[in-house]
Design a protein around this motif. Structure first.
Motif, short mmCIF file in Angstrom:
data_model
loop_
_atom_site.label_atom_id
_atom_site.label_comp_id
_atom_site.label_asym_id
_atom_site.label_seq_id
_atom_site.Cartn_x
_atom_site.Cartn_y
_atom_site.Cartn_z
N HIS A 1 0.84 -1.19 0.00
CA HIS A 1 0.00 0.00 0.00
C HIS A 1 0.88 1.25 0.00
N LEU A 2 0.61 2.17 -0.90
CA LEU A 2 1.34 3.43 -0.96
C LEU A 2 0.67 4.44 -0.03
N CYS A 3 1.42 4.93 0.95
CA CYS A 3 0.79 5.90 1.84
C CYS A 3 1.71 7.04 2.24
N ASP A 4 3.00 6.96 1.98
CA ASP A 4 3.92 8.02 2.38
C ASP A 4 4.63 8.62 1.18
N GLY B 1 1.03 4.68 -8.39
CA GLY B 1 2.32 4.04 -8.57
C GLY B 1 2.54 3.60 -9.99
N ALA B 2 3.66 4.00 -10.58
CA ALA B 2 3.95 3.64 -11.96
C ALA B 2 4.24 2.15 -12.12
N GLY B 3 4.61 1.48 -11.03
CA GLY B 3 4.94 0.06 -11.11
C GLY B 3 3.75 -0.84 -11.38
N PHE B 4 2.56 -0.39 -11.01
CA PHE B 4 1.35 -1.17 -11.24
C PHE B 4 0.15 -0.24 -11.15
N ASN C 1 6.72 9.10 -4.19
CA ASN C 1 6.21 8.06 -3.29
C ASN C 1 7.35 7.42 -2.52
N GLU C 2 7.08 7.13 -1.27
CA GLU C 2 7.96 6.29 -0.47
C GLU C 2 7.63 4.85 -0.84
N GLY C 3 8.51 3.91 -0.58
CA GLY C 3 8.22 2.51 -0.85
C GLY C 3 6.92 2.06 -0.19
#
Length: 127
Positions: free
Chosen positions: A62-65, A95-98, A76-78
């Motif tokens: 989950h992207l939150c930071d 997120g560009a990764g997915f 984005n933080e990891g």
């Protein structure tokens, strides 16, 4: 017919019936404008069984930071982990990764063709 778009990193690995599971997750979000997006876990037996099936587990990335990246731009933080989520969790990041959702988002908010070679900041501006 519904039209969906999927953007992934080149090192991504697909599991058996990935498309069915992805549509099920998108439907569970119950949001026509929703984009399923994150940084995916590394491929391993923790995530993918040896027969190619997805290995269900209680953690979801989950992207939150955010953090300040190059040239002072936010990025984005990891991904952190969310445990025991039963439906996708709303977030304000992309997120560009997915990234997966209805293609109308790609048409309404296209990648900026004038931002060639940008790395820090492209995800934050896209969100």
């Amino acid at each position: 017919a519904d039209e969906f778009c999927l953007g992934i990193d080149g090192h991504s690995v697909f599991t058996n019936d990935w498309d069915v599971a992805l549509l099920d997750d998108w439907t569970a979000a119950d949001n026509e404008m929703g984009i399923l997006t994150t940084y995916v876990h590394h491929s391993s037996e923790y995530v993918i069984r040896t027969n190619g099936d997805n290995n269900p587990h209680s953690d979801s990335p989950h992207l939150c930071d955010i953090k300040v990246g190059g040239h002072g731009l936010p990025r984005n933080e990891g991904a952190t982990n969310v445990r025991n989520a039963t439906v996708p969790i709303l977030q304000s990041k992309w997120g560009a990764g997915f990234a997966f959702g209805k293609c109308h988002s790609e048409r309404r908010v296209p990648i900026d063709e004038h931002a060639s070679y940008i790395f820090d900041g492209e995800e934050f501006s896209r969100a």
